[in-house]
Design a protein around this motif. Sequence first.
Motif, PDB file in Angstrom:
ATOM      1  N   LEU A 107       0.822  -1.209   0.000  1.00 45.56           N
ATOM      2  CA  LEU A 107       0.000   0.000   0.000  1.00 45.56           C
ATOM      3  C   LEU A 107       0.860   1.265   0.000  1.00 45.56           C
ATOM      4  CD1 LEU A 107      -2.813  -1.021   2.513  1.00 45.56           C
ATOM      5  CD2 LEU A 107      -3.030  -0.742   0.044  1.00 45.56           C
ATOM      6  N   THR A 108       1.975   1.225   0.734  1.00 44.58           N
ATOM      7  CA  THR A 108       2.885   2.376   0.743  1.00 44.58           C
ATOM      8  C   THR A 108       3.479   2.619  -0.638  1.00 44.58           C
ATOM      9  OG1 THR A 108       3.425   1.912   3.055  1.00 44.58           O
ATOM     10  CG2 THR A 108       4.942   3.330   1.846  1.00 44.58           C
ATOM     11  N   THR A 109       3.873   1.540  -1.299  1.00 45.45           N
ATOM     12  CA  THR A 109       4.439   1.670  -2.647  1.00 45.45           C
ATOM     13  C   THR A 109       3.414   2.245  -3.617  1.00 45.45           C
ATOM     14  OG1 THR A 109       5.879  -0.226  -2.197  1.00 45.45           O
ATOM     15  CG2 THR A 109       5.575   0.404  -4.500  1.00 45.45           C
ATOM     16  N   GLN A 110       2.179   1.743  -3.556  1.00 46.60           N
ATOM     17  CA  GLN A 110       1.155   2.211  -4.490  1.00 46.60           C
ATOM     18  C   GLN A 110       0.766   3.668  -4.223  1.00 46.60           C
ATOM     19  OE1 GLN A 110       0.080   0.371  -7.164  1.00 46.60           O
ATOM     20  NE2 GLN A 110       1.776  -0.906  -6.453  1.00 46.60           N
ATOM     21  N   LEU A 111       0.695   4.058  -2.959  1.00 44.62           N
ATOM     22  CA  LEU A 111       0.326   5.443  -2.658  1.00 44.62           C
ATOM     23  C   LEU A 111       1.412   6.411  -3.105  1.00 44.62           C
ATOM     24  CD1 LEU A 111      -1.640   7.442  -1.429  1.00 44.62           C
ATOM     25  CD2 LEU A 111      -0.612   7.024   0.791  1.00 44.62           C
ATOM     26  N   LEU A 112       2.678   6.056  -2.899  1.00 42.13           N
ATOM     27  CA  LEU A 112       3.753   6.929  -3.355  1.00 42.13           C
ATOM     28  C   LEU A 112       3.860   6.943  -4.878  1.00 42.13           C
ATOM     29  CD1 LEU A 112       6.519   6.098  -0.722  1.00 42.13           C
ATOM     30  CD2 LEU A 112       5.108   8.153  -0.852  1.00 42.13           C
ATOM     31  N   SER A 125      -5.918   4.101   7.836  1.00 46.50           N
ATOM     32  CA  SER A 125      -5.421   4.635   9.106  1.00 46.50           C
ATOM     33  C   SER A 125      -4.102   3.988   9.508  1.00 46.50           C
ATOM     34  CB  SER A 125      -6.468   4.417  10.202  1.00 46.50           C
ATOM     35  OG  SER A 125      -7.672   5.077   9.886  1.00 46.50           O
ATOM     36  N   ALA A 126      -3.965   2.674   9.234  1.00 49.11           N
ATOM     37  CA  ALA A 126      -2.703   2.000   9.557  1.00 49.11           C
ATOM     38  C   ALA A 126      -1.580   2.410   8.616  1.00 49.11           C
ATOM     39  CB  ALA A 126      -2.910   0.488   9.507  1.00 49.11           C
ATOM     40  N   LEU A 127      -1.934   2.824   7.382  1.00 46.69           N
ATOM     41  CA  LEU A 127      -0.924   3.180   6.386  1.00 46.69           C
ATOM     42  C   LEU A 127      -0.299   4.536   6.655  1.00 46.69           C
ATOM     43  CD1 LEU A 127       0.400   2.553   3.598  1.00 46.69           C
ATOM     44  CD2 LEU A 127      -1.631   3.582   2.547  1.00 46.69           C
ATOM     45  N   TYR A 130       3.315   4.841   8.136  1.00 44.83           N
ATOM     46  CA  TYR A 130       4.401   4.359   7.273  1.00 44.83           C
ATOM     47  C   TYR A 130       4.712   5.360   6.169  1.00 44.83           C
ATOM     48  CZ  TYR A 130       3.684  -0.008   9.743  1.00 44.83           C
ATOM     49  OH  TYR A 130       3.574  -0.968  10.730  1.00 44.83           O
ATOM     50  N   ILE A 131       3.678   6.024   5.637  1.00 43.85           N
ATOM     51  CA  ILE A 131       3.918   7.069   4.640  1.00 43.85           C
ATOM     52  C   ILE A 131       4.685   8.234   5.275  1.00 43.85           C
ATOM     53  CG2 ILE A 131       2.778   8.798   3.203  1.00 43.85           C
ATOM     54  CD1 ILE A 131       2.694   6.079   1.975  1.00 43.85           C
ATOM     55  N   ASP A 132       4.270   8.620   6.478  1.00 40.83           N
ATOM     56  CA  ASP A 132       4.981   9.704   7.164  1.00 40.83           C
ATOM     57  C   ASP A 132       6.437   9.337   7.437  1.00 40.83           C
ATOM     58  OD1 ASP A 132       2.589  10.987   7.088  1.00 40.83           O
ATOM     59  OD2 ASP A 132       2.208  10.947   9.245  1.00 40.83           O
ATOM     60  N   LYS A 133       6.661   8.066   7.762  1.00 42.00           N
ATOM     61  CA  LYS A 133       8.042   7.650   8.034  1.00 42.00           C
ATOM     62  C   LYS A 133       8.891   7.688   6.769  1.00 42.00           C
ATOM     63  CE  LYS A 133      10.754   3.927  10.087  1.00 42.00           C
ATOM     64  NZ  LYS A 133      10.725   2.604  10.759  1.00 42.00           N
ATOM     65  N   PHE A 152      12.139  -1.001   2.405  1.00 44.30           N
ATOM     66  CA  PHE A 152      10.707  -1.065   2.714  1.00 44.30           C
ATOM     67  C   PHE A 152       9.840  -0.922   1.472  1.00 44.30           C
ATOM     68  CE2 PHE A 152       6.636   0.502   4.285  1.00 44.30           C
ATOM     69  CZ  PHE A 152       6.412  -0.362   5.341  1.00 44.30           C
ATOM     70  N   ILE A 153      10.166  -0.004   0.593  1.00 47.31           N
ATOM     71  CA  ILE A 153       9.378   0.221  -0.623  1.00 47.31           C
ATOM     72  C   ILE A 153       9.818  -0.775  -1.684  1.00 47.31           C
ATOM     73  CG2 ILE A 153       8.820   1.924  -2.398  1.00 47.31           C
ATOM     74  CD1 ILE A 153       9.311   4.090  -0.297  1.00 47.31           C
ATOM     75  N   TYR A 154       8.852  -1.318  -2.414  1.00 49.82           N
ATOM     76  CA  TYR A 154       9.133  -2.404  -3.355  1.00 49.82           C
ATOM     77  C   TYR A 154       9.841  -1.921  -4.628  1.00 49.82           C
ATOM     78  CZ  TYR A 154       6.383  -5.785  -0.681  1.00 49.82           C
ATOM     79  OH  TYR A 154       5.934  -6.635   0.294  1.00 49.82           O
ATOM     80  N   GLU A 155       9.557  -0.714  -5.110  1.00 51.04           N
ATOM     81  CA  GLU A 155      10.118  -0.237  -6.374  1.00 51.04           C
ATOM     82  C   GLU A 155      11.152   0.855  -6.079  1.00 51.04           C
ATOM     83  OE1 GLU A 155       7.126   0.871  -9.183  1.00 51.04           O
ATOM     84  OE2 GLU A 155       5.792  -0.768  -8.586  1.00 51.04           O
TER      85      GLU A 155
END
Length: 199
Positions: A107-112, A125-127, A130-133, A152-155
């Motif tokens: 989810l972090t990868t897709q949002l970024l 809410s859980a994501l 991790y985005i802030d970090k 942490f990020i896949y790409e």
Amino acid sequence: MASTSTWNLSSIRAALPSPCGPSFCFPNGSSHSRLRLSKPKSGPKPLNSFVGLAPLHPLFFSQDATSFEHCFSIIDNGGRVSAMRHGRKVPKLNRPPDQRKALLRGLTTQLLKYGRIKTTRARASALRKYIDKMITLAKDGTLHKRRQALGFIYEKQIVHALFAEVDERYGDREGGYTRIIRTLPRRGDNAPMAYIELV
């Protein structure tokens, strides 16, 4: 191995507590060899439960009463038994730890990558943290922080783009890099949904 000592009436009376509680009746010369308890007509009632984790007296309880399972509140948590979760605020997301971490990494990868995604409110809410970090790591900009983000990020192309553009986009913002917008529930299971996007 058989015990050499035998129980007689005097040794049983010595092992018992004082007769201020329930009265104990020992039949003399009768065919009944078991211990009988009779409740007193007045005074304190005898206790029928454990005090703490130890029984009152081992002679008055059966073999089944030595279990302490009833002393703890147990809940069934998806096949895993655990006690009450006081102070543990980790969102479980109905997944074991390895799958939960993989879900949040995806989810972090897709949002970024896309800037805005649609998911459930609990996942959104859980994501957030991790985005802030990841954005905080990018604002630091050191090689060590870049390698932490790469782990942490896949790409990795997203990591390099994030580290290149974070200063001009979030240079003067201290936290709060995401926004959650509630939307209609999901069709089928009526799960509450939300959009999460980068500010």
